[in-house]
Scaffold this active site. Structure first.
Site, short mmCIF file in Angstrom:
data_model
loop_
_atom_site.label_atom_id
_atom_site.label_comp_id
_atom_site.label_asym_id
_atom_site.label_seq_id
_atom_site.Cartn_x
_atom_site.Cartn_y
_atom_site.Cartn_z
N LYS A 1 -2.13 5.22 -3.14
CA LYS A 1 -3.29 6.07 -2.81
C LYS A 1 -2.79 7.48 -3.47
O LYS A 1 -1.55 8.05 -3.24
CB LYS A 1 -2.65 6.55 -1.26
CG LYS A 1 -3.75 7.10 -0.27
CD LYS A 1 -5.08 7.29 -0.26
CE LYS A 1 -6.05 6.07 -0.26
NZ LYS A 1 -7.00 5.57 -0.40
N HIS B 1 -10.76 -3.51 2.37
CA HIS B 1 -10.77 -2.71 2.42
C HIS B 1 -9.23 -2.19 3.82
O HIS B 1 -9.96 -3.44 4.87
CB HIS B 1 -11.55 -1.27 3.06
CG HIS B 1 -11.48 -0.30 3.21
ND1 HIS B 1 -11.88 -0.34 4.83
CD2 HIS B 1 -10.86 1.18 2.83
CE1 HIS B 1 -11.57 1.26 4.48
NE2 HIS B 1 -10.57 2.02 4.21
N TYR C 1 1.01 -1.51 0.11
CA TYR C 1 -0.16 0.11 0.14
C TYR C 1 1.28 1.05 0.26
O TYR C 1 1.61 1.69 1.08
CB TYR C 1 -0.82 0.09 1.10
CG TYR C 1 -2.29 1.04 1.11
CD1 TYR C 1 -2.38 2.06 0.17
CD2 TYR C 1 -3.11 0.74 1.72
CE1 TYR C 1 -3.43 2.92 0.19
CE2 TYR C 1 -4.06 1.64 1.69
CZ TYR C 1 -4.22 2.36 1.28
OH TYR C 1 -5.46 3.67 0.83
N ASN D 1 -7.77 0.26 6.73
CA ASN D 1 -7.68 1.50 7.31
C ASN D 1 -6.41 1.67 8.91
O ASN D 1 -5.95 -0.24 8.79
CB ASN D 1 -8.95 2.09 7.64
CG ASN D 1 -9.31 2.77 7.79
OD1 ASN D 1 -8.57 4.30 7.56
ND2 ASN D 1 -10.63 3.35 7.21
O1 GKR Z 1 -5.42 6.19 5.40
O2 GKR Z 1 -5.05 7.60 4.19
C1 GKR Z 1 -5.68 6.28 4.01
C2 GKR Z 1 -6.53 5.46 3.59
O3 GKR Z 1 -6.89 6.74 2.66
C3 GKR Z 1 -7.58 5.19 4.34
O4 GKR Z 1 -7.80 5.88 4.96
C4 GKR Z 1 -9.23 4.61 3.16
O5 GKR Z 1 -9.83 4.79 4.09
O6 GKR Z 1 -7.41 2.46 3.04
C5 GKR Z 1 -8.83 3.61 2.20
C6 GKR Z 1 -9.30 3.42 1.33
O7 GKR Z 1 -8.71 2.65 0.11
O8 GKR Z 1 -9.80 4.66 0.85
MG MG Z 2 -10.19 2.86 -0.82
#
Ligand code: GKR
Ligand code: MG
Length: 425
Positions: free
Chosen positions: A196, A323, A145, A325
């Site tokens: 991301k 998913h 990730y 977090n």
């Molecule tokens: O941790 O910044 C993050 C992610 O953007 C997370 O908050 C999301 O909920 O991983 C997640 C996603 O796939 O959208």
């Molecule tokens: Mg997502």
């Protein structure tokens, strides 16, 4: 056998300065650790959000669980459904820019249900995945990730709470992202990649995907902007990315937007933002907005609900991914066991776990090898809490003073005029 004690302990874990389209991660992530102890001394474990509203609700039902059989999941459901539904203003943010509308009850029930099931499996002396129907895979694959991020050195000038230790450094360019991927793959052996995106410009994001594709030609790559791109941008980027993506995750806002984009590009749309409960699942069927759903037992309502989601995906020809977090090892092991028991969860699951250095398990952190977490032939989820580490991370929670997540506010410490825009580009 009866439940003798239920403990809910909020903890804080050091979080690096990761960026997303909703802002910047704070120096700490807060999590609730759940222990459901039976009168035979066995303890079932759970981990979930620790945002104020969730923590209050967990605590408000905790005592009512004492005296139940850990096998009485229907009683657990009755008890967790009796709370007052949250008002809109109380709804908590659990992903960038998205105020999750699905009922808090599902999160509260799901958090305790996971611990109940872990306790059941421990009582029976079998692995959790066996209780869930048996492991269809012993190794559960996860994806690398990737995040853009500030360096610890940079952020500590403004917010000294960020940890000094930062082996990843700054990641704000194509080359830095490829180096991050290389490091993560070298360390953990991941065989697929998630980016991301939505932080840099769409053109830079595309350049990153192209560079990753070149460097890791055998790794499927998924891109997730958390709805940072307009329809038009997402369509233009899809043309440039033709053939490069495993799936297009929440490129653009709204179920309707995703449906139009799928129609226009033919690309599989994936989401953890617009299909987050069974009502939204039904709405999705009507418009064919997304073809891949990222399940998550923390908000879908537990492990059985995640299995139910999997069955519905199978019935309606929707694919299933998972998913993540920010989370610790208890969540990771719970995710691993439920994923091991779901035949149609064929994508590598997401995990934030490599971004953390702490954990509160006996024997240390959960190993990720060859990109996978192994299901052990041990009772329950196969890991136990280290009480000393739990106490220290609870002290860290009390010290840090955080009771939720606000990536936008954290970002404004660095860029005072910064605003969350959905879409931004
Ligand atoms: O941790 O910044 C993050 C992610 O953007 C997370 O908050 C999301 O909920 O991983 C997640 C996603 O796939 O959208
Ligand atoms: Mg997502």
């Amino acid at each position: 056998m009866k439940i003798a004690r239920v403990r809910v302990t909020p903890v804080a874990v050091c979080n690096p300065p990761l960026l997303n389209s909703g802002g910047l991660h704070s120096p700490y992530t807060v999590r609730s650790i759940i222990e459901v102890e039976a009168d035979n001394g066995l303890v079932g474990l759970g981990e979930t959000f620790a945002d104020r509203m969730v923590l209050d609700r967990l605590n408000s039902v905790r005592e009512s669980l004492v005296g139940l059989s850990p096998f009485d999941v229907n009683a657990l459901r009755r008890i967790t459904q009796s709370g007052t539904p949250p008002s809109g203003a109380e709804a908590f943010r659990f992903m960038p820019g998205s105020w999750n509308g699905n009922p808090t009850d599902a999160k509260i029930f799901g958090a305790f249900e996971a611990a109940f099931l872990d306790l059941q499996a421990r009582c029976l002396g079998i692995p959790l995945c066996e209780l869930l129907g048996g492991a269809v895979r012993q190794q559960v694959p996860f994806s690398a990730y990737l995040f853009f991020k500030y360096s610890a050195q940079y952020v500590r000038h403004v917010d000294p709470e960020y940890a000094e230790y930062d082996p990843w450094g700054e990641v704000l360019t194509v080359d830095q992202l490829v180096a991050e991927a290389q490091r993560m793959i070298d360390l953990y052996g991941f065989r697929s990649i998630k980016v991301k995106a939505g932080v840099l410009t769409p053109q830079e994001d595309v350049a990153c995907i192209k560079a990753l594709r070149k460097r890791f030609p055998a790794h499927p790559i998924r891109l997730d902007t958390n709805a940072a791109w307009s329809q038009d941008t997402a369509r233009r980027m899809a043309e440039l990315l033709d053939g490069d993506l495993e799936y297009y995750e929440d490129p653009t806002p709204g179920l309707g937007g995703m449906a139009d984009l799928h129609l226009a590009t033919g690309l599989p749309m994936a989401t953890n933002m617009v299909v987050t409960d069974f009502d939204e699942f039904r709405r999705n069927l009507a418009v064919n907005g997304v073809q891949v759903i990222l399940g998550d037992h923390h908000y879908w309502g537990g492990l059985r609900a995640t299995q139910q989601l999997a069955s519905m995906c199978e019935m309606f020809d929707i694919e299933l991914s998972m998913h993540s977090n920010c989370h610790l090892g208890i969540s990771l092991m719970t995710m691993t066991h439920v994923a091991a028991a779901i035949p149609n969860l064929t994508y590598a699951c997401d995990t934030h776990y490599p971004w953390f250095t702490e954990d509160l398990l006996q024997g240390g952190r959960v190993p990720i090898r060859d990109g996978s977490v192994a299901v052990q032939n041990l009772p329950g989820m196969g890991v136990d809490l280290d009480p000393k580490a739990l106490a220290e991370m609870h002290q860290q929670y009390l010290r840090c003073g955080l009771s939720g997540r606000d990536d936008a506010a954290q970002m404004r410490k660095f860029k005072p005029d910064w605003e969350r825009k959905k879409p931004r580009f």
